[in-house]
Scaffold this motif. Structure first.
Motif, PDB file in Angstrom:
ATOM      1  N   UNK A  39      47.566  44.649  24.566  1.00 13.09           N
ATOM      2  CA  UNK A  39      48.295  43.512  25.124  1.00 13.09           C
ATOM      3  C   UNK A  39      49.345  43.985  26.121  1.00 13.09           C
ATOM      4  N   UNK A  40      49.912  45.168  25.872  1.00  7.82           N
ATOM      5  CA  UNK A  40      50.921  45.713  26.783  1.00  7.82           C
ATOM      6  C   UNK A  40      50.288  46.525  27.912  1.00  7.82           C
ATOM      7  N   UNK A  41      49.153  47.176  27.615  1.00  9.04           N
ATOM      8  CA  UNK A  41      48.495  48.027  28.599  1.00  9.04           C
ATOM      9  C   UNK A  41      46.993  47.704  28.601  1.00  9.04           C
ATOM     10  N   UNK A  42      46.603  46.623  29.257  1.00  3.31           N
ATOM     11  CA  UNK A  42      45.201  46.177  29.166  1.00  3.31           C
ATOM     12  C   UNK A  42      44.196  47.141  29.786  1.00  3.31           C
ATOM     13  N   UNK A  43      44.631  48.058  30.645  1.00  6.35           N
ATOM     14  CA  UNK A  43      43.703  49.014  31.273  1.00  6.35           C
ATOM     15  C   UNK A  43      43.762  50.379  30.576  1.00  6.35           C
ATOM     16  N   UNK A  59      34.282  45.357  19.244  1.00  4.30           N
ATOM     17  CA  UNK A  59      35.273  44.489  18.601  1.00  4.30           C
ATOM     18  C   UNK A  59      36.504  44.303  19.470  1.00  4.30           C
ATOM     19  N   UNK A  60      36.885  45.331  20.214  1.00  2.48           N
ATOM     20  CA  UNK A  60      38.196  45.351  20.854  1.00  2.48           C
ATOM     21  C   UNK A  60      38.151  45.264  22.368  1.00  2.48           C
ATOM     22  N   UNK A  61      36.972  45.306  22.954  1.00  3.04           N
ATOM     23  CA  UNK A  61      36.874  45.344  24.409  1.00  3.04           C
ATOM     24  C   UNK A  61      37.487  44.095  25.040  1.00  3.04           C
ATOM     25  N   UNK A  62      38.379  44.321  25.992  1.00 11.04           N
ATOM     26  CA  UNK A  62      38.999  43.225  26.746  1.00 11.04           C
ATOM     27  C   UNK A  62      38.431  43.114  28.152  1.00 11.04           C
ATOM     28  N   UNK A  63      37.389  43.889  28.438  1.00  9.89           N
ATOM     29  CA  UNK A  63      36.790  43.863  29.763  1.00  9.89           C
ATOM     30  C   UNK A  63      37.452  44.797  30.757  1.00  9.89           C
ATOM     31  N   UNK A  64      38.530  45.480  30.339  1.00 12.65           N
ATOM     32  CA  UNK A  64      39.268  46.334  31.278  1.00 12.65           C
ATOM     33  C   UNK A  64      39.536  47.736  30.724  1.00 12.65           C
ATOM     34  N   UNK A  65      39.483  47.902  29.417  1.00 11.69           N
ATOM     35  CA  UNK A  65      39.808  49.195  28.818  1.00 11.69           C
ATOM     36  C   UNK A  65      38.723  50.232  29.083  1.00 11.69           C
ATOM     37  N   UNK A  66      39.064  51.497  28.826  1.00 12.13           N
ATOM     38  CA  UNK A  66      38.103  52.598  28.806  1.00 12.13           C
ATOM     39  C   UNK A  66      38.084  53.164  27.397  1.00 12.13           C
TER      40      UNK A  66
END
Length: 252
Positions: A39-43, A59-66
């Motif tokens: 939530x604080x660091x979406x990338x 489960x946790x992918x926000x579409x931007x993480x690696x």
């Protein structure tokens, strides 16, 4: 099915995405800590040490993480076969106690959260300290989420593992952590900004009360003996680059 389609379903192709296959009590605490960081660091880069065939990415992918999965070489080969790497997730073949995987984090400036379920407790104390120091120095502003057994519980597990009997035995528990020792973890390196215990998370569709080891969390709080044996999940937060420089100057 593309990776984006698999992400939307919440599970890789051919795997059930139903709540019945969701994480257990410990896994929900890890997931909650990672979601809070994202939530604080979406990338951010999520580094999952010793993940095996877990499907935390879906489960946790926000579409931007690696996402980086770090496992021993034999397990890495199996994971790549069953869960092939994608554009935003990779499997790194490296023992958790080694630090080669740190170089696989290509953009730490976007944030890094490392998860280590069942990992730190099986490392010698010196290796635990070395891992904390390496993460603090390489990932300013990052976080490390791990679980640990209080020392009395770790001793019981050790005695049970040493008892005679057949069958395959898990790796021994080498490091225990009491809740009263959390401030000592915070003081283990100048780059550690804070340490907290992650609270239990109720199961979806449950009665609203979280459980630990199958027992209601309130029972552990009211029974000191049970609390002394109950595993804990902790989040270590690392200082930002500027704070780390100030702390380093202060200890010279």
């Amino acid at each position: 099915m593309s990776e984006s389609e698999r992400t939307r379903t919440g599970a890789p192709a051919g795997r059930d995405a139903s709540p019945a296959r969701g994480p257990g009590a410990r896994g929900r605490r890890f997931d909650a800590a990672v979601r809070g960081y994202l939530e604080r660091f979406p990338r951010a880069t999520v580094v999952s040490l010793g993940e095996g065939l877990d499907t935390g990415f879906w489960r946790l992918d926000n579409g931007r993480l690696t996402w980086l999965t770090v496992v021993v070489p034999q397990a890495a080969a199996v994971r790549r076969m069953l869960l092939p790497d994608g554009p935003r997730r990779r499997t790194v073949a490296c023992p958790a106690g080694a630090h080669d995987w740190l170089d696989a984090v290509h953009e730490p400036r976007h944030g890094v959260v490392v998860t280590a379920p069942g990992v730190l407790m099986r490392l010698p104390p010196a290796e635990v300290r070395a891992l904390l120091a390496a993460c603090a120095e390489r990932f300013p502003g990052g976080a490390l989420v791990f679980d640990a057994l209080p020392r009395p519980a770790a001793a019981l597990v050790g005695r049970a593992a040493a008892a005679p009997g057949g069958g395959r035995r898990p790796a021994p528990v080498r490091w225990g952590l009491d809740r009263a020792d959390l401030p000592r973890v915070a003081g283990a390196h100048p780059g550690i900004a804070a340490v907290r215990e992650v609270a239990p998370v109720p199961a979806p569709g449950g009665a609203g009360r979280a459980a630990v080891w199958g027992l209601p969390s309130w029972l552990g709080r009211r029974a000191p003996v049970l609390r002394a044996l109950t595993p804990l999940v902790c989040e270590v937060r690392f200082a930002g680059a500027r704070s780390l420089r100030r702390a380093s100057s202060a200890v010279r």
